[in-house]
Design an enzyme around this catalytic site. Structure first.
Site, PDB file in Angstrom:
ATOM      1  N   GLY A  69     -16.592 -26.594  11.953  1.00  0.00           N
ATOM      2  CA  GLY A  69     -17.249 -25.520  12.679  1.00  0.00           C
ATOM      3  C   GLY A  69     -16.298 -24.540  13.333  1.00  0.00           C
ATOM      4  O   GLY A  69     -16.543 -23.332  13.334  1.00  0.00           O
ATOM      5  N   GLN A 177     -24.931 -27.307  15.900  1.00  0.00           N
ATOM      6  CA  GLN A 177     -25.803 -28.297  16.523  1.00  0.00           C
ATOM      7  C   GLN A 177     -27.229 -28.273  15.975  1.00  0.00           C
ATOM      8  O   GLN A 177     -27.993 -29.207  16.231  1.00  0.00           O
ATOM      9  CB  GLN A 177     -25.845 -28.085  18.040  1.00  0.00           C
ATOM     10  CG  GLN A 177     -24.570 -28.489  18.763  1.00  0.00           C
ATOM     11  CD  GLN A 177     -24.305 -29.988  18.728  1.00  0.00           C
ATOM     12  OE1 GLN A 177     -25.175 -30.793  18.428  1.00  0.00           O
ATOM     13  NE2 GLN A 177     -23.074 -30.372  19.035  1.00  0.00           N
ATOM     14  N   SER A 197     -21.107 -27.918  10.403  1.00  0.00           N
ATOM     15  CA  SER A 197     -20.045 -28.923  10.382  1.00  0.00           C
ATOM     16  C   SER A 197     -20.557 -30.258   9.886  1.00  0.00           C
ATOM     17  O   SER A 197     -21.674 -30.667  10.225  1.00  0.00           O
ATOM     18  CB  SER A 197     -19.458 -29.073  11.788  1.00  0.00           C
ATOM     19  OG  SER A 197     -18.426 -30.024  11.809  1.00  0.00           O
ATOM     20  N   HIS A 199     -19.369 -33.450  10.463  1.00  0.00           N
ATOM     21  CA  HIS A 199     -19.345 -34.651  11.308  1.00  0.00           C
ATOM     22  C   HIS A 199     -20.436 -34.681  12.369  1.00  0.00           C
ATOM     23  O   HIS A 199     -20.593 -35.675  13.071  1.00  0.00           O
ATOM     24  CB  HIS A 199     -17.960 -34.826  11.952  1.00  0.00           C
ATOM     25  CG  HIS A 199     -17.682 -33.909  13.096  1.00  0.00           C
ATOM     26  ND1 HIS A 199     -17.725 -34.324  14.406  1.00  0.00           N
ATOM     27  CD2 HIS A 199     -17.331 -32.605  13.141  1.00  0.00           C
ATOM     28  CE1 HIS A 199     -17.412 -33.305  15.205  1.00  0.00           C
ATOM     29  NE2 HIS A 199     -17.170 -32.257  14.449  1.00  0.00           N
ATOM     30  N   THR A 235      -6.382 -26.306  -0.908  1.00  0.00           N
ATOM     31  CA  THR A 235      -7.154 -26.996  -1.936  1.00  0.00           C
ATOM     32  C   THR A 235      -8.476 -27.488  -1.365  1.00  0.00           C
ATOM     33  O   THR A 235      -8.519 -28.070  -0.278  1.00  0.00           O
ATOM     34  CB  THR A 235      -6.358 -28.194  -2.487  1.00  0.00           C
ATOM     35  OG1 THR A 235      -5.116 -27.716  -3.014  1.00  0.00           O
ATOM     36  CG2 THR A 235      -7.129 -28.910  -3.582  1.00  0.00           C
ATOM     37  N   CYS A 324     -14.423 -30.453  22.641  1.00  0.00           N
ATOM     38  CA  CYS A 324     -13.372 -29.506  22.265  1.00  0.00           C
ATOM     39  C   CYS A 324     -12.671 -28.902  23.475  1.00  0.00           C
ATOM     40  O   CYS A 324     -11.663 -28.228  23.339  1.00  0.00           O
ATOM     41  CB  CYS A 324     -13.960 -28.387  21.404  1.00  0.00           C
ATOM     42  SG  CYS A 324     -14.526 -28.949  19.790  1.00  0.00           S
TER      43      CYS A 324
END
Length: 382
Positions: A69, A177, A197, A199, A235, A324
């Site tokens: 994210g 979220q 995102s 995870h 990659t 974060c």
């Protein structure tokens, strides 16, 4: 330990883990290689792109894979600024945006852009009238998250997107979220770009994506990049993308069931706090503007850091805001956006539910928090 920090990250789904291992060992070719092994990897990559695009109802040609994210937010903003709808240098954003947004805005401010940050009202929402008054003829970009990661309020992105369209303003929305927790089909195609995102939806860490409306003629931020049509270098992580796709399919398929369960868990948890309700302040919107799985609250007179550590001692994992920014020991951004005092901001904690959250664990957490508060009061009196 009983986990109540699903808004920070989720455990990897077992089926997604199996897919990751299978792809990493059997489809290991570089998706950009021209031989057959690379071609197999490229075909799988495009199947995942199409499936994820279908889940949210967007054109797959606008979907690009990123490391998550934070990178997605940065690259999306830069892409939109590379192709504005009109001339100007004014950007409007929410005060409670993720730290990755604020980091990008700080850099853009130094580069000469004018930034206006919008607060939240008492219900944790952007005031649309204030938003419109903040716009100028030079406004070229608006950045507003869909669901706040710290209190779970849901912004009216559909209405905001219309305002932006009528005024030739790009709109980027952080869907990290809300992806997999809310049906995004009604709004995903209305924004200029959005990020998500892996995870947060029981997929691997280090993988995510960005959608940029294919009609936007964006320019690469990193010159000479060949992967993902030049959107980012490096990659492509096909095993993680495949695993994220499986996780997305599963979580999207149970949105209604999970939301119903989370509403019940939320009510039960709040009811359990009844013995200390005069000390508890819950920051939330009404039912239609609230993701039930995230509860942001403060307990008068008790610092969130202390409550978090005491809960941890008793076997419960919760947080004081976005992971974060915790290392910086700064207050949760939503507390600033809500206009809380310094003391109120220090009292903030976040509890978030997930697929494995059980009713008995929610009740036990609530009862334990009541006990912590009562013991704190007793010590304070002494």
């Amino acid at each position: 330990m009983k986990y109540f920090d699903y808004a920070a990250t989720t455990p990897l789904d077992p089926e997604a883990a199996e897919v990751y291992l299978k792809v990493a060992t059997e489809y290991f070719g570089n998706a950009s290689s021209l031989h057959d092994i690379g071609g197999q990897s490229a075909a799988l990559l495009e199947n995942c792109r199409e499936e994820l695009a279908n889940l949210v109802g967007v054109d797959k040609t606008g979907l690009f894979f990123t490391s998550g994210g934070s990178e997605g937010n940065f690259l999306a903003i830069e892409a939109l600024l590379s192709s504005p709808k009109k001339a100007g240098n004014h950007i409007i954003a929410g005060m409670a945006e993720h730290s990755s947004i604020h980091g990008t805005l700080n850099r853009l401010k130094e580069a000469g852009y004018e930034i206006t940050l919008l607060p939240l009202d008492s219900n944790g929402l952007i005031n649309l009238e204030q938003l419109e008054k903040s716009m100028k003829s030079e406004t070229i970009l608006m950045i507003l998250q869909h669901v706040n990661s710290e209190i779970g309020t849901i912004q009216p992105i559909g209405e905001i997107a219309k305002v932006c369209k009528d005024n030739n303003i790009h709109l980027h929305s952080d869907f990290v979220q809300s992806f997999g927790k809310i049906d995004l089909k009604p709004i995903a195609s209305l924004v200029s770009s959005f990020s998500f995102s892996g995870h947060k939806i029981y997929g691997p860490k280090g993988i995510g994506g960005v959608y940029v409306n294919p009609q936007i003629n964006w320019q690469p931020f990193f010159p000479g990049s060949s992967h993902e049509k030049g959107f980012r270098p490096g990659t492509v992580n096909v095993p993680a993308i495949a695993a994220m796709t499986v996780a997305a399919q599963k979580i999207t398929g149970r949105i209604q069931t999970e939301n119903s369960k989370d509403r019940l868990l939320r009510k039960t948890f709040i009811d359990t706090l009844a013995p200390i309700k005069e000390k508890v302040k819950i920051y939330q919107g009404d039912e239609g503007s609230q993701l039930a799985s995230i509860i942001g609250l403060g307990i008068s007179g008790i610092e969130g850091q202390w409550m978090m550590l005491e809960a941890n001692r008793l076997g419960f994992a919760l947080s004081t805001g976005s992971a974060c920014q915790l290392g910086m020991q700064s207050p949760a951004k939503v507390t600033l956006a809500l206009g809380l005092t310094t003391e109120e901001a220090k009292e903030f904690i976040r509890i978030s539910f997930g697929h494995s959250t059980r009713m008995e664990d929610v009740i036990e957490l609530g009862e334990s928090m009541v006990k912590i508060v009562n013991e704190f009061k007793a010590v304070s009196v002494i």
